[in-house]
Design an enzyme around this catalytic site. Structure first.
Site, PDB file in Angstrom:
ATOM      1  N   CYS A  65      -2.839   3.725  10.668  1.00  0.00           N
ATOM      2  CA  CYS A  65      -3.784   2.821  10.015  1.00  0.00           C
ATOM      3  C   CYS A  65      -3.485   2.909   8.519  1.00  0.00           C
ATOM      4  O   CYS A  65      -2.408   3.362   8.138  1.00  0.00           O
ATOM      5  CB  CYS A  65      -5.229   3.160  10.359  1.00  0.00           C
ATOM      6  SG  CYS A  65      -5.803   4.790   9.853  1.00  0.00           S
ATOM      7  N   GLY A  66      -4.397   2.506   7.672  1.00  0.00           N
ATOM      8  CA  GLY A  66      -4.134   2.555   6.235  1.00  0.00           C
ATOM      9  C   GLY A  66      -3.905   3.967   5.719  1.00  0.00           C
ATOM     10  O   GLY A  66      -2.989   4.212   4.947  1.00  0.00           O
TER      11      GLY A  66
END
Length: 149
Positions: A65-66
């Site tokens: 994810c980020g």
């Protein structure tokens, strides 16, 4: 060894590159999504990969994810899962050797793809060594079982 991989929209490109990289290394890979750069919520993807490990559909999981933080938090909610957020090869190695992490998580906004490939390579190249670490993992799993009652 069969590897599950998943990401949210923030790490869609990283997931696609890692999937191809892992397949090129000779592993079978199951893609749990997301399947486009359109915005998605990461928890469902983390739960699917973690359940894939628990249900023995895959041997290990890789989530992106980020930052890697949310994916780790979500995957660790699945009983029996040990997900480790990693951003370097040493922590990837130790996640498996010392902690028997079935899942690693990474952040596409934190590391680049070449580092991510090296992390994946390291994680997939080692096996849990047990010993003193096994005792500690047993303690963690016993506490989880205690809380699950």
């Amino acid at each position: 060894m069969k590897i599950g991989i998943g990401s949210d929209h923030n790490a869609f490109e990283m997931k696609c590159e890692l999937l191809a990289y892992i397949e090129a290394k000779g592993f079978e890979v199951k893609d749990y999504g997301c399947f486009s750069p359109d915005e998605v919520d990461y928890p469902d993807i983390a739960f699917h990969v973690a359940n894939g490990v628990i249900n023995k559909e895959i041997n290990r999981g890789i989530l992106c994810c980020g930052t890697g933080i949310g994916m780790a938090m979500a995957a660790n909610k699945v009983p029996g899962i040990r997900a480790a957020q990693v951003h370097d090869t040493y922590s990837a190695e130790r996640a498996q050797l010392s902690n028997n992490a079935q899942v690693i998580t990474m952040g596409s906004k934190v590391i680049g793809i070449e580092v991510a490939k090296k992390i994946v390579e390291e994680y997939l190249s080692v096996e849990f060594e047990g010993g003193n670490s096994g005792r500690k993992i047993d303690q963690i799993m016993e506490k989880e079982a205690e809380y699950s009652k």
